[in-house]
Design a protein around this motif. Structure first.
Motif, PDB file in Angstrom:
ATOM      1  N   GLU A 187     101.147 -46.050  10.516  1.00  5.68           N
ATOM      2  CA  GLU A 187     102.154 -45.208   9.865  1.00  5.68           C
ATOM      3  C   GLU A 187     103.259 -44.766  10.820  1.00  5.68           C
ATOM      4  O   GLU A 187     104.431 -44.739  10.455  1.00  5.68           O
ATOM      5  CB  GLU A 187     101.475 -43.966   9.255  1.00  5.68           C
ATOM      6  CG  GLU A 187     102.457 -43.100   8.493  1.00  5.68           C
ATOM      7  CD  GLU A 187     101.801 -42.029   7.643  1.00  5.68           C
ATOM      8  OE1 GLU A 187     100.609 -41.746   7.845  1.00  5.68           O
ATOM      9  OE2 GLU A 187     102.499 -41.464   6.788  1.00  5.68           O
ATOM     10  N   TYR A 193      97.612 -39.126  10.290  1.00  6.06           N
ATOM     11  CA  TYR A 193      98.359 -40.354   9.983  1.00  6.06           C
ATOM     12  C   TYR A 193      97.401 -41.480   9.627  1.00  6.06           C
ATOM     13  O   TYR A 193      96.293 -41.545  10.158  1.00  6.06           O
ATOM     14  CB  TYR A 193      99.188 -40.797  11.202  1.00  6.06           C
ATOM     15  CG  TYR A 193     100.042 -39.707  11.788  1.00  6.06           C
ATOM     16  CD1 TYR A 193     100.903 -38.971  10.978  1.00  6.06           C
ATOM     17  CD2 TYR A 193      99.989 -39.412  13.150  1.00  6.06           C
ATOM     18  CE1 TYR A 193     101.690 -37.963  11.512  1.00  6.06           C
ATOM     19  CE2 TYR A 193     100.780 -38.409  13.696  1.00  6.06           C
ATOM     20  CZ  TYR A 193     101.624 -37.683  12.870  1.00  6.06           C
ATOM     21  OH  TYR A 193     102.386 -36.690  13.393  1.00  6.06           O
ATOM     22  N   VAL A 194      97.850 -42.389   8.774  1.00  2.00           N
ATOM     23  CA  VAL A 194      97.030 -43.572   8.499  1.00  2.00           C
ATOM     24  C   VAL A 194      97.453 -44.672   9.478  1.00  2.00           C
ATOM     25  O   VAL A 194      98.552 -44.613  10.045  1.00  2.00           O
ATOM     26  CB  VAL A 194      97.142 -44.043   7.024  1.00  2.00           C
ATOM     27  CG1 VAL A 194      96.699 -42.950   6.082  1.00  2.00           C
ATOM     28  CG2 VAL A 194      98.552 -44.499   6.688  1.00  2.00           C
ATOM     29  N   THR A 205      98.729 -42.876  16.840  1.00  2.00           N
ATOM     30  CA  THR A 205      97.731 -42.612  15.793  1.00  2.00           C
ATOM     31  C   THR A 205      97.445 -41.126  15.645  1.00  2.00           C
ATOM     32  O   THR A 205      97.078 -40.678  14.559  1.00  2.00           O
ATOM     33  CB  THR A 205      96.411 -43.367  16.040  1.00  2.00           C
ATOM     34  OG1 THR A 205      96.115 -43.327  17.428  1.00  2.00           O
ATOM     35  CG2 THR A 205      96.520 -44.799  15.620  1.00  2.00           C
ATOM     36  N   PRO A 263     102.718 -47.742   5.159  1.00  3.45           N
ATOM     37  CA  PRO A 263     102.247 -46.381   4.865  1.00  3.45           C
ATOM     38  C   PRO A 263     103.390 -45.375   4.874  1.00  3.45           C
ATOM     39  O   PRO A 263     104.244 -45.412   5.757  1.00  3.45           O
ATOM     40  CB  PRO A 263     101.249 -46.095   5.990  1.00  3.45           C
ATOM     41  CG  PRO A 263     101.459 -47.129   7.022  1.00  3.45           C
ATOM     42  CD  PRO A 263     102.178 -48.286   6.404  1.00  3.45           C
ATOM     43  N   ARG A 304      92.818 -35.736   3.189  1.00  3.57           N
ATOM     44  CA  ARG A 304      93.506 -37.018   2.950  1.00  3.57           C
ATOM     45  C   ARG A 304      93.984 -37.099   1.504  1.00  3.57           C
ATOM     46  O   ARG A 304      94.054 -38.163   0.929  1.00  3.57           O
ATOM     47  CB  ARG A 304      92.536 -38.184   3.216  1.00  3.57           C
ATOM     48  CG  ARG A 304      92.092 -38.258   4.659  1.00  3.57           C
ATOM     49  CD  ARG A 304      90.936 -39.249   4.809  1.00  3.57           C
ATOM     50  NE  ARG A 304      90.333 -39.126   6.122  1.00  3.57           N
ATOM     51  CZ  ARG A 304      90.752 -39.788   7.195  1.00  3.57           C
ATOM     52  NH1 ARG A 304      91.750 -40.622   7.097  1.00  3.57           N
ATOM     53  NH2 ARG A 304      90.158 -39.599   8.355  1.00  3.57           N
ATOM     54  N   GLN A 355     102.911 -41.793   3.732  1.00  5.52           N
ATOM     55  CA  GLN A 355     102.439 -40.466   3.330  1.00  5.52           C
ATOM     56  C   GLN A 355     103.236 -39.346   4.010  1.00  5.52           C
ATOM     57  O   GLN A 355     103.667 -38.395   3.375  1.00  5.52           O
ATOM     58  CB  GLN A 355     100.945 -40.330   3.653  1.00  5.52           C
ATOM     59  CG  GLN A 355     100.376 -38.964   3.371  1.00  5.52           C
ATOM     60  CD  GLN A 355     100.581 -38.529   1.935  1.00  5.52           C
ATOM     61  OE1 GLN A 355     100.241 -39.252   0.997  1.00  5.52           O
ATOM     62  NE2 GLN A 355     101.173 -37.357   1.740  1.00  5.52           N
ATOM     63  N   ASN A 398      98.582 -34.664   4.630  1.00  4.38           N
ATOM     64  CA  ASN A 398      97.256 -34.857   5.209  1.00  4.38           C
ATOM     65  C   ASN A 398      97.166 -34.185   6.568  1.00  4.38           C
ATOM     66  O   ASN A 398      98.129 -34.161   7.329  1.00  4.38           O
ATOM     67  CB  ASN A 398      96.981 -36.356   5.350  1.00  4.38           C
ATOM     68  CG  ASN A 398      96.868 -37.026   3.985  1.00  4.38           C
ATOM     69  OD1 ASN A 398      96.658 -36.344   2.986  1.00  4.38           O
ATOM     70  ND2 ASN A 398      97.018 -38.335   3.946  1.00  4.38           N
ATOM     71  N   GLN A 424      96.682 -44.512  -1.734  1.00  6.36           N
ATOM     72  CA  GLN A 424      97.482 -45.656  -1.275  1.00  6.36           C
ATOM     73  C   GLN A 424      98.991 -45.371  -1.295  1.00  6.36           C
ATOM     74  O   GLN A 424      99.763 -46.009  -2.032  1.00  6.36           O
ATOM     75  CB  GLN A 424      97.161 -46.904  -2.100  1.00  6.36           C
ATOM     76  CG  GLN A 424      95.746 -47.408  -1.832  1.00  6.36           C
ATOM     77  CD  GLN A 424      95.447 -48.696  -2.558  1.00  6.36           C
ATOM     78  OE1 GLN A 424      95.939 -48.940  -3.654  1.00  6.36           O
ATOM     79  NE2 GLN A 424      94.616 -49.534  -1.943  1.00  6.36           N
TER      80      GLN A 424
END
Ligand code: GLA
Length: 704
Positions: A244, A240-241, A140, A454, A183, A456, A219, A447
């Motif tokens: 992810e 990180y989301v 995470t 995820p 974000r 991103q 992010n 999103q």
């Protein structure tokens, strides 16, 4: 393994203790190595705490007894959530150290690159985490942590928004800390990924400062924490989301690079070190390639494209000395406003019946090069591309995400999307004589899903890959990073682009603040700075040509308007500033930048650029607001050779410079003056009295 190691540059030293997971014991003024370093700096163990000292180790592990924000967070199906690493190896290379650590119980390995550009005292650091255990490791957080000393109790960070980038925020960090999280899916206008800590009251030319910049265009989270024992800690990471980052056995992930430098010459020292490092290690162009004067059509014609008219604009631009002519948004099929057509990167033949060829040929005939605007990562629902591939959106299919500027983001993790964009851009670059792309990115990311997962981080990595692939095939094409102005400005994207568009705000007064903020981490040659219309399109403020011209001179200059609509006075002004820029661009783009400290900082902004051999300097005195007092004190220069004699003269000023709110300017203003570098630094020159929102330009030349 030697217990303590040292890295020393020209002015700074970093001392590293290999015990306890590896700890940076000291990072500050240059020192000779000492065997007693560890004994000298080993800390007391006060009552009421754990019975052992806890170092701020490389990974800042909570499991070691450190209670702050850890450098790693994750788990393996609910286990291995509190790793503690043992340093196993350090390899010294010409660039710095390669450090390996592991937690055997958790099945995790860290490889740290701690590189040091000793010529410029810039540290470059990142971690690579590898899952060596059995089963997936879900990560995470993975951060780079740097300890700061107790006296680093003041912080400078930056905030902003569209048309208001790089605004400065000073705050004291005594307890708790400061954190900024981004974000928005791009570097962002709001949370620029850099932090500066320093000794109380640090300024442009005094105080100790520790500056850090996270090289990442997505992010991120940056923080400075004050530990309860007074130590300060700086931490930076990609954000990180959930879900992810999932590492299979044998897989790894890198943090972004963190660039950092220490200086005891205040913010100027810090900036100069970063600028030199960038010039030597990050820029893809060399000093013998002068930065061409741009004319960008956006604020001139917006979406209203008529090739005949554009060719007339180009003729006029060339007459004013412009060297590169750029067609902004509006040239591709169906793009008549900002509601449609993104994704359809084909020339609109209803506007350009013979393609772009005639316009480009005309631009080249005028002796200019040609540039084009694109926004590759985006898609409009009203486009052919969307009608053919509605599933190419970066999205979560169960939700309806909001649009930004009426548009959506393409999913770059999808190989078909990537190939389509490469093919379109490659075709444009191959078919047309394009020397520059203005690469825009006008919306934030909501999103970011690829096949519901995820994506991103991957989106940003794929953007870098797309830019790299294009540059590999078209190595002479310059790319400018624009994201609704200054939304994507950082050291990692700079490895792929050659210019930034710091703001859509071309108002000279606002630009003074924006460009100053930009200058802390970036040198002038990568900063697009355009002379805009007399009446700013962003603020409606009216500025004369001198204030606009002098402001735009201190970057990579350009013009952003329709030259056919400009007044004769403005046109004469453009030619003059283009000429001044050409005369001085070598100095501006290779010299040493000083943000000078004046006596009326609230109302004035003073900038000097001194040549490397200290024989010439260009100084801008910008009067932002009404002078606080009737007189504005003295102008004291920096960076000159104390023993050399210099001639200082005003080479540009508004017509009313001698008759505005002043009846007589200081004597030296009339014909210039000859003084030593020592005098100019300490006694200086009586400051002229200037009208608000005006500027003067001084040239300082060493006498033979
Ligand atoms: C963004 C850019 C502008 C311009 C427009 C075109 O807002 O920042 O400079 O290129 O897009 O749509």
């Amino acid at each position: 393994m030697e217990p303590t190691r040292f890295l020393s540059g020209k002015t700074s030293t970093l001392c590293f203790d290999t015990a306890s997971g590896g700890e940076i014991l000291y990072w500050g003024a240059k020192l000779s190595s000492s065997q007693a370093a560890k004994a000298a700096l080993s800390r007391a163990v006060p009552y009421g705490r754990l019975d052992a000292d806890t170092p701020v180790s490389l990974m800042a592990e909570n499991g070691r007894g450190l209670f702050g924000s850890p450098g790693i967070e994750g788990h393996r199906d609910g286990r291995h959530w509190s790793p503690v690493f043992t340093l196993t190896r350090i390899e010294e290379t010409a660039e710095g150290w390669h450090i390996e650590s592991e937690d055997r119980a958790a099945g995790l390995q860290i490889a740290t690159q701690l590189l040091f550009d000793g010529d410029n005292d810039v540290i470059k650091m990142r971690h690579r985490l590898t899952n060596t255990g059995v089963g997936v490791y879900e990560l995470t957080r993975l951060a780079v942590t740097l300890p700061l000393p107790e006296r680093a109790s003041e912080c400078l960070s930056f905030y902003g928004r569209w048309v208001y980038e790089f605004q400065q925020h000073r705050h004291s960090v005594q307890h708790g800390g400061y954190q900024q999280e981004n974000r928005r899916g791009r570097t962002s206008h709001q949370h620029y990924p850099a932090l500066i800590a320093g000794t109380p009251g640090f300024g442009e030319s005094h105080g100790e400062v520790w500056g850090a910049h996270l090289a990442w265009s997505g992010n991120h989270r940056l923080r400075i924490d004050v530990k309860a024992d007074g130590r300060r800690v700086l931490q930076a990471e990609a954000l990180y989301v959930p879900g992810e980052i999932v590492l299979q056995t044998g897989e790894h992930i890198n943090t972004p690079w963190l660039y950092a430098t220490w200086s005891n010459r205040g913010l100027n020292g810090m900036s100069q070190q970063f600028h030199r490092h960038i010039r030597q290690h990050l820029l893809a162009f060399t000093p013998d390639q002068p930065r061409q004067v741009h004319l960008n059509t956006w604020e001139g014609i917006y979406f209203d494209h008529d090739p005949q008219y554009i060719m007339q604009m180009a003729t006029e631009a060339a007459r004013m000395g412009v060297e590169r002519f750029i067609i902004d948004d509006g040239w591709f099929i169906g793009r008549n406003d900002d509601k449609a057509a993104l994704g359809d990167w084909f020339v609109d033949e209803s506007k350009y019946p013979q393609g772009l060829e005639p316009v480009i040929a005309h631009v080249l005939e005028q002796g200019m090069t040609f540039g084009l605007w694109v926004e590759p990562e985006m898609i409009s629902k009203n486009s052919r591309l969307y009608r053919q591939h509605p599933d190419w959106l970066l999205q979560l299919s169960d939700y309806q995400q909001p649009t930004g500027r009426n548009q959506y983001v393409l999913d770059l993790s999808n190989d078909e999307v990537f190939s389509y964009l490469f093919e379109r851009l490659d075709t444009l670059l191959s078919r047309y004589a394009i020397s520059y792309l203005k690469w825009d990115m006008n919306r934030e990311v909501v999103q970011p899903g690829h096949q519901e997962r995820p994506a991103q981080t991957r989106q940003v990595e794929r953007l870098y890959a797309l830019m790299a692939a294009l540059r590999a095939k078209h190595p002479t094409v310059d790319i400018e990073s624009c994201a609704a102005g200054g939304g994507r400005i950082d050291y990692e994207i700079l490895r792929h682009v050659q210019r930034f568009w710091p703001s859509d705000n071309n108002d000279a007064l606002e630009r003074q603040a924006i460009q100053r903020g930009f200058s802390y981490f970036f040198p002038p040659e990568v900063m697009g700075a355009h002379i805009g219309a007399r009446k700013s399109h962003s603020t409606r403020r009216v500025s004369d040509i001198h204030f606009r011209g002098i402001t735009a001179l201190f970057g990579h200059m350009g013009i952003e308007l329709d030259p056919l609509q400009a007044s004769e006075e403005d046109k004469a002004g453009f030619s003059r500033y283009v000429e001044l820029y050409k005369q001085h661009r070598q100095l501006i783009h290779q010299g040493t930048l000083y943000r000078l400290e004046g006596d009326d900082p609230k109302a004035q902004s003073l900038t000097a650029i001194v040549s490397a051999d200290r024989r010439r300097a260009l100084v801008a005195v910008a009067q932002l607001a009404m002078p606080t007092w009737a007189l504005s004190g003295t102008l004291r220069l920096q960076g000159l050779d104390p023993q050399t004699s210099y001639r200082v003269r005003v080479i540009d000023a508004a017509d009313n410079f001698r008759s505005g709110i002043v009846s007589t300017q200081p004597a030296w203003v009339e014909d210039g003056v000859e003084l030593s570098g020592e005098w100019l630094e300490h006694a200086g020159l009586a400051m002229p009295v200037l009208d608000p929102e005006s500027a003067i330009l001084l040239l300082v030349e060493a006498q033979p």
